[in-house]
Design a protein around this motif. Structure first.
Motif, PDB file in Angstrom:
ATOM      1  N   ARG A  55      33.640  60.630 100.782  1.00  0.00           N
ATOM      2  CA  ARG A  55      34.263  59.325 100.543  1.00  0.00           C
ATOM      3  C   ARG A  55      33.514  58.538  99.490  1.00  0.00           C
ATOM      4  O   ARG A  55      34.115  57.818  98.700  1.00  0.00           O
ATOM      5  CB  ARG A  55      34.314  58.517 101.835  1.00  0.00           C
ATOM      6  N   ARG A  56      32.180  58.663  99.487  1.00  0.00           N
ATOM      7  CA  ARG A  56      31.397  57.956  98.468  1.00  0.00           C
ATOM      8  C   ARG A  56      31.617  58.565  97.083  1.00  0.00           C
ATOM      9  O   ARG A  56      31.614  57.859  96.092  1.00  0.00           O
ATOM     10  CB  ARG A  56      29.908  58.003  98.818  1.00  0.00           C
ATOM     11  N   MET A  57      31.781  59.876  97.037  1.00  0.00           N
ATOM     12  CA  MET A  57      31.932  60.536  95.738  1.00  0.00           C
ATOM     13  C   MET A  57      33.306  60.293  95.125  1.00  0.00           C
ATOM     14  O   MET A  57      33.442  60.247  93.910  1.00  0.00           O
ATOM     15  CB  MET A  57      31.710  62.050  95.886  1.00  0.00           C
ATOM     16  N   LEU A  83      30.628  64.312 110.122  1.00  0.00           N
ATOM     17  CA  LEU A  83      30.715  62.905 109.743  1.00  0.00           C
ATOM     18  C   LEU A  83      29.905  62.631 108.483  1.00  0.00           C
ATOM     19  O   LEU A  83      30.352  61.914 107.588  1.00  0.00           O
ATOM     20  CB  LEU A  83      30.220  62.031 110.896  1.00  0.00           C
ATOM     21  N   ARG A  84      28.730  63.236 108.393  1.00  0.00           N
ATOM     22  CA  ARG A  84      27.885  63.048 107.213  1.00  0.00           C
ATOM     23  C   ARG A  84      28.576  63.597 105.962  1.00  0.00           C
ATOM     24  O   ARG A  84      28.584  62.958 104.907  1.00  0.00           O
ATOM     25  CB  ARG A  84      26.544  63.727 107.425  1.00  0.00           C
ATOM     26  N   LYS A  85      29.185  64.782 106.093  1.00  0.00           N
ATOM     27  CA  LYS A  85      29.884  65.368 104.949  1.00  0.00           C
ATOM     28  C   LYS A  85      31.086  64.522 104.558  1.00  0.00           C
ATOM     29  O   LYS A  85      31.354  64.307 103.366  1.00  0.00           O
ATOM     30  CB  LYS A  85      30.315  66.794 105.280  1.00  0.00           C
ATOM     31  N   TYR A  86      31.824  64.039 105.539  1.00  0.00           N
ATOM     32  CA  TYR A  86      32.984  63.196 105.274  1.00  0.00           C
ATOM     33  C   TYR A  86      32.563  61.913 104.556  1.00  0.00           C
ATOM     34  O   TYR A  86      33.191  61.507 103.572  1.00  0.00           O
ATOM     35  CB  TYR A  86      33.697  62.870 106.585  1.00  0.00           C
ATOM     36  N   GLU A 107      19.237  71.706 109.041  1.00  0.00           N
ATOM     37  CA  GLU A 107      19.791  70.665 108.186  1.00  0.00           C
ATOM     38  C   GLU A 107      19.414  69.262 108.647  1.00  0.00           C
ATOM     39  O   GLU A 107      19.747  68.297 107.976  1.00  0.00           O
ATOM     40  CB  GLU A 107      21.314  70.790 108.134  1.00  0.00           C
ATOM     41  N   PHE A 108      18.796  69.154 109.798  1.00  0.00           N
ATOM     42  CA  PHE A 108      18.452  67.844 110.341  1.00  0.00           C
ATOM     43  C   PHE A 108      17.260  67.253 109.602  1.00  0.00           C
ATOM     44  O   PHE A 108      16.484  67.972 108.985  1.00  0.00           O
ATOM     45  CB  PHE A 108      18.117  67.976 111.832  1.00  0.00           C
ATOM     46  N   GLU A 109      17.117  65.934 109.687  1.00  0.00           N
ATOM     47  CA  GLU A 109      16.003  65.257 109.029  1.00  0.00           C
ATOM     48  C   GLU A 109      14.673  65.744 109.605  1.00  0.00           C
ATOM     49  O   GLU A 109      14.529  65.834 110.826  1.00  0.00           O
ATOM     50  CB  GLU A 109      16.089  63.752 109.244  1.00  0.00           C
ATOM     51  N   GLU A 164      27.805  67.835 119.581  1.00  0.00           N
ATOM     52  CA  GLU A 164      27.476  66.527 119.016  1.00  0.00           C
ATOM     53  C   GLU A 164      26.774  66.667 117.669  1.00  0.00           C
ATOM     54  O   GLU A 164      27.029  65.894 116.749  1.00  0.00           O
ATOM     55  CB  GLU A 164      26.586  65.737 119.987  1.00  0.00           C
ATOM     56  N   THR A 165      25.907  67.651 117.535  1.00  0.00           N
ATOM     57  CA  THR A 165      25.216  67.887 116.264  1.00  0.00           C
ATOM     58  C   THR A 165      26.212  68.295 115.185  1.00  0.00           C
ATOM     59  O   THR A 165      26.152  67.812 114.053  1.00  0.00           O
ATOM     60  CB  THR A 165      24.135  68.970 116.434  1.00  0.00           C
ATOM     61  N   LEU A 166      27.149  69.170 115.535  1.00  0.00           N
ATOM     62  CA  LEU A 166      28.184  69.566 114.578  1.00  0.00           C
ATOM     63  C   LEU A 166      29.044  68.374 114.173  1.00  0.00           C
ATOM     64  O   LEU A 166      29.431  68.242 113.006  1.00  0.00           O
ATOM     65  CB  LEU A 166      29.057  70.677 115.175  1.00  0.00           C
TER      66      LEU A 166
END
Length: 80
Positions: free
Chosen positions: A76-78, A69-72, A22-24, A62-64
């Motif tokens: 929040r944006r949606m 954080l990305r999902k959160y 899932e990483f860039e 840390e990756t998890l």
């Protein structure tokens, strides 16, 4: 004891490899992961091996956390 550490290291590698999907792509997560494990391939002291495994566990956590954080932030944006 050494074979159990080997199994733990292999399981950690597989888990980190799965997380890296899932990483860039520009970050080269899989390449860095492989280089890190190959760098520690020569370790023979059980204490140093355990320390390297603990560092890998830290990277996994840390990756998890970054994914959570990305999902959160996305949620929040949606839903303002």
């Amino acid at each position: 004891a050494r074979s159990s550490q080997r199994l733990r290291a292999l399981a950690l590698y597989k888990e980190l490899h799965r997380l890296g999907r899932e990483f860039e792509p520009s970050y080269d997560f899989h390449g860095k992961l492989r280089r890190l494990f190959e760098k520690n391939r020569h370790l023979t002291d059980e204490g140093e091996i355990e320390k390297a495994i603990q560092f890998g566990e830290y990277i996994k956590h840390e990756t998890l956390a970054l994914y959570s954080l990305r999902k959160y932030r996305h949620l929040r944006r949606m839903y303002p």
